[in-house]
Design a protein around this motif. Sequence first.
Motif, PDB file in Angstrom:
ATOM      1  N   LEU A   1      37.676  46.090  40.912  1.00  0.00           N
ATOM      2  CA  LEU A   1      37.000  44.800  41.065  1.00  0.00           C
ATOM      3  C   LEU A   1      36.518  44.239  39.730  1.00  0.00           C
ATOM      4  O   LEU A   1      36.393  43.022  39.575  1.00  0.00           O
ATOM      5  CB  LEU A   1      35.803  44.948  42.012  1.00  0.00           C
TER       6      LEU A   1
ATOM      7  N   LEU B   1      32.714  30.368  45.772  1.00  0.00           N
ATOM      8  CA  LEU B   1      32.502  31.235  46.922  1.00  0.00           C
ATOM      9  C   LEU B   1      32.072  30.422  48.130  1.00  0.00           C
ATOM     10  O   LEU B   1      32.432  30.743  49.269  1.00  0.00           O
ATOM     11  CB  LEU B   1      31.436  32.288  46.596  1.00  0.00           C
TER      12      LEU B   1
ATOM     13  N   THR C   1      45.337  38.448  50.912  1.00  0.00           N
ATOM     14  CA  THR C   1      44.124  37.627  50.848  1.00  0.00           C
ATOM     15  C   THR C   1      42.858  38.454  51.037  1.00  0.00           C
ATOM     16  O   THR C   1      41.854  38.246  50.354  1.00  0.00           O
ATOM     17  CB  THR C   1      44.188  36.532  51.931  1.00  0.00           C
TER      18      THR C   1
ATOM     19  N   LEU D   1      40.871  42.356  48.152  1.00  0.00           N
ATOM     20  CA  LEU D   1      39.703  42.598  47.303  1.00  0.00           C
ATOM     21  C   LEU D   1      38.450  42.817  48.136  1.00  0.00           C
ATOM     22  O   LEU D   1      37.629  43.700  47.841  1.00  0.00           O
ATOM     23  CB  LEU D   1      39.486  41.425  46.345  1.00  0.00           C
ATOM     24  N   GLU D   2      38.285  42.017  49.176  1.00  0.00           N
ATOM     25  CA  GLU D   2      37.115  42.184  50.038  1.00  0.00           C
ATOM     26  C   GLU D   2      37.127  43.552  50.711  1.00  0.00           C
ATOM     27  O   GLU D   2      36.091  44.208  50.841  1.00  0.00           O
ATOM     28  CB  GLU D   2      37.093  41.065  51.091  1.00  0.00           C
TER      29      GLU D   2
ATOM     30  N   THR E   1      34.739  29.516  50.267  1.00  0.00           N
ATOM     31  CA  THR E   1      35.378  30.531  51.089  1.00  0.00           C
ATOM     32  C   THR E   1      34.864  30.475  52.520  1.00  0.00           C
ATOM     33  O   THR E   1      35.471  31.070  53.407  1.00  0.00           O
ATOM     34  CB  THR E   1      35.123  31.946  50.521  1.00  0.00           C
TER      35      THR E   1
ATOM     36  N   PHE F   1      40.470  39.887  37.891  1.00  0.00           N
ATOM     37  CA  PHE F   1      39.616  39.337  38.942  1.00  0.00           C
ATOM     38  C   PHE F   1      38.285  38.854  38.376  1.00  0.00           C
ATOM     39  O   PHE F   1      37.270  38.879  39.067  1.00  0.00           O
ATOM     40  CB  PHE F   1      39.384  40.387  40.032  1.00  0.00           C
TER      41      PHE F   1
ATOM     42  N   ARG G   1      31.461  30.434  40.079  1.00  0.00           N
ATOM     43  CA  ARG G   1      31.993  31.406  41.032  1.00  0.00           C
ATOM     44  C   ARG G   1      31.264  31.310  42.365  1.00  0.00           C
ATOM     45  O   ARG G   1      31.872  31.417  43.429  1.00  0.00           O
ATOM     46  CB  ARG G   1      31.854  32.825  40.470  1.00  0.00           C
TER      47      ARG G   1
ATOM     48  N   GLU H   1      37.295  35.988  37.947  1.00  0.00           N
ATOM     49  CA  GLU H   1      36.811  34.792  38.640  1.00  0.00           C
ATOM     50  C   GLU H   1      36.145  35.124  39.979  1.00  0.00           C
ATOM     51  O   GLU H   1      35.596  34.238  40.619  1.00  0.00           O
ATOM     52  CB  GLU H   1      37.966  33.824  38.880  1.00  0.00           C
ATOM     53  N   GLU H   2      36.240  36.378  40.400  1.00  0.00           N
ATOM     54  CA  GLU H   2      35.660  36.762  41.691  1.00  0.00           C
ATOM     55  C   GLU H   2      34.167  37.050  41.545  1.00  0.00           C
ATOM     56  O   GLU H   2      33.689  37.369  40.457  1.00  0.00           O
ATOM     57  CB  GLU H   2      36.383  37.987  42.251  1.00  0.00           C
ATOM     58  N   TYR H   3      33.466  36.946  42.671  1.00  0.00           N
ATOM     59  CA  TYR H   3      32.007  37.083  42.662  1.00  0.00           C
ATOM     60  C   TYR H   3      31.604  38.248  43.552  1.00  0.00           C
ATOM     61  O   TYR H   3      31.603  38.151  44.782  1.00  0.00           O
ATOM     62  CB  TYR H   3      31.384  35.777  43.157  1.00  0.00           C
ATOM     63  N   PHE H   4      31.269  39.388  42.915  1.00  0.00           N
ATOM     64  CA  PHE H   4      30.816  40.573  43.635  1.00  0.00           C
ATOM     65  C   PHE H   4      29.576  41.148  42.945  1.00  0.00           C
ATOM     66  O   PHE H   4      29.616  42.239  42.370  1.00  0.00           O
ATOM     67  CB  PHE H   4      31.917  41.641  43.671  1.00  0.00           C
TER      68      PHE H   4
END
Length: 675
Positions: free
Chosen positions: A424, A515, A395, A398-399, A518, A429, A511, A431-434
């Motif tokens: 990243l 987030l 989990t 990625l962070e 989260t 990924f 996203r 769908e991830e927000y970075f």
Amino acid sequence: MRTSRLLRFALLGLTLVWANPAPAQSFEGLDTPGASKKKRGKQAAKKKKPARGKKAAPVEAPPEEEATPAASETPADAAATPAEAPTPSPGVAPDPVPTPEATPTPAPAQTEGLGLDLTGSSSKGTAPTMSFDAVDVSGKTADRQRLDVAVSLFKNDEYEQASMSAYEVLQDPKMSGLHTEARYVVAKALYRMGLYHSALGEFSKILALGPQTKFFKTSLEWLFFISRKTKNETVVLDEIARYANYEFPEKFRSEFRYLLARYHFVRGRALDQVGQTAEADKSFEEVKRLALTVPRTDAFYPRVKFLQGIALFRFGTKQKSADGRRGDTNMMQSIEAMKEVVRLTRPNPAKGGEEAKLDQSLRELAFMQLARTHYGMQQNRYAIFYFNKIERGTTQWLESMFESSWANYRVGQYEQALGNLITLSSPFFREEYFPEALILKAVIYYENCRYRESTLILQDFERTYLPVHDQLDQLVKKNMDAGEYYSVLAEVQKKNKEGLEKNGTDIILERILRLALTDQDLKKTNDSILELENEMDLFGEKKDTFKYSELSKALLEGLKEQRVSLISRAGIMAKGKLESELMALKQLLANGLRIKFETTTKEKEFLEEQLKAGGRTAIVKKYRYSVAVPDDQLYWPYEGEYWRDELGTYQYTMTKGCIERDSANRDVQASSQAR
């Protein structure tokens, strides 16, 4: 990485499934068939066949106090006669009942109403029209007989009928003396039907009557059972906190202290967010105090120790600017607390299932907090060490990859930082927000005098995230109530579920909204709302007699009120989260502009120096690099394709970098003199 981002992740990154019990205090046996039927060294009698020809239901293990009750101590929900009552299996939680000191002595007529054949009972009165083999209704008032029918239905696992029968008693003002007991039967029946939020509402009404009430103590214990059945234990935390001064039974004491510490942690964080620092200090001090009351050998100790570590980190961060020495002391104590959590959650073959997953999750969070604390103390190599402890695919992975990129950048390990960013940006990924990853990438290119690439990256960042910023700004500025902000999140979940088509900006906005979920408090509140909605749907699956009963109508109204309250709370959280993400994105865009300005300025300076030197000086030079890797690794050139087993292993090769400024100036001067 900004300190504010570290604090946000440190305080908001609490991802434990707090409500799950440790095996030593597991209460799942409440619903487990096949529980052991040995009774304190004696052979248990054969269980009677349920009335109405129903097949035997799973055994509900009664409390140990019920095994050999005295007539004056018999609780109102005793499961069977003393000879028939099975004792719980080891590790199986009993159905809570009032202990003798908490339970008033019932009158003889009430004691007889439980189907217990006690000597000395009177024989007056007749049985009601609806009778059951397991109920001895002789010698009772008509009111007592009506409640005994509900109790018998409950013992025969006919929970719908039992709840409706007990609810009829509640609705009769003439039977006010039996209302508390009737509500207790209703609450337990609802729990057995899987209607946990409805059951919580009924137990709460019993608790509101005060500790002098007959079923107060056992209703308090039922809160722990419900907290294990719901996704969000915070629906129970408020109830537990109301009775913080009440002495809980020893078997629940550590769990109670942990949950109370969790309550103060959530409260303190909320107070911090609205600027009430002094009150927040009191809550976090209470977290630290409660952590000291849980024995180290207890199953809840690692969790409460983690909360203590976060509280110490918060105090250390706050005191750092005012009193550096005191702040460092709290930071070091926080580090030691997290190390203790890591030691206590080492993989243990003796643990399995949910307990092992909980330990693994807690262990990851402790590693993340250790890394962030060291990063905040400028101890970057320690931070990298702990970030690398997070296992691939978990989990927090990625962070940890993203945050370790900043630590690697700080120590000049640009190749590793850029390699993490390649992972990243992979399609796996998307769908991830970075968004900050692009800023870091631009900074690294800037540091290596790759000004043209840095400028192009910043242009890509603005093109992607400026429209998102504008949409977020419009959303936050709308004069909507809290419920409408939650509706925005609900709409995102609906689009995801139905697979509706979205444009590029909508995808990124989605996203951000995802987030927002989260944030653990918002996520758990959202889970509770969904859980309430599912529970409301369950009423439609019940038999018509229950579905259209007055009890169902009353319960559904109560669930709707709870849902409205939770939606309002979630909406406030959602708005706050969107505002914080808007501010973060605004700051990133501002940082991007500053980097672009610096990039343009530096590029201009070097171009001017080139002109002075007649074009014989360069901004960048080629780096020497090697493809050598450790013996346990294999070098494979990256050509744009992504493979799952390669994620997290990339290292970008910097082929060009800055010529040191002093040598560049010397070259310029030498060229000028030669001319």
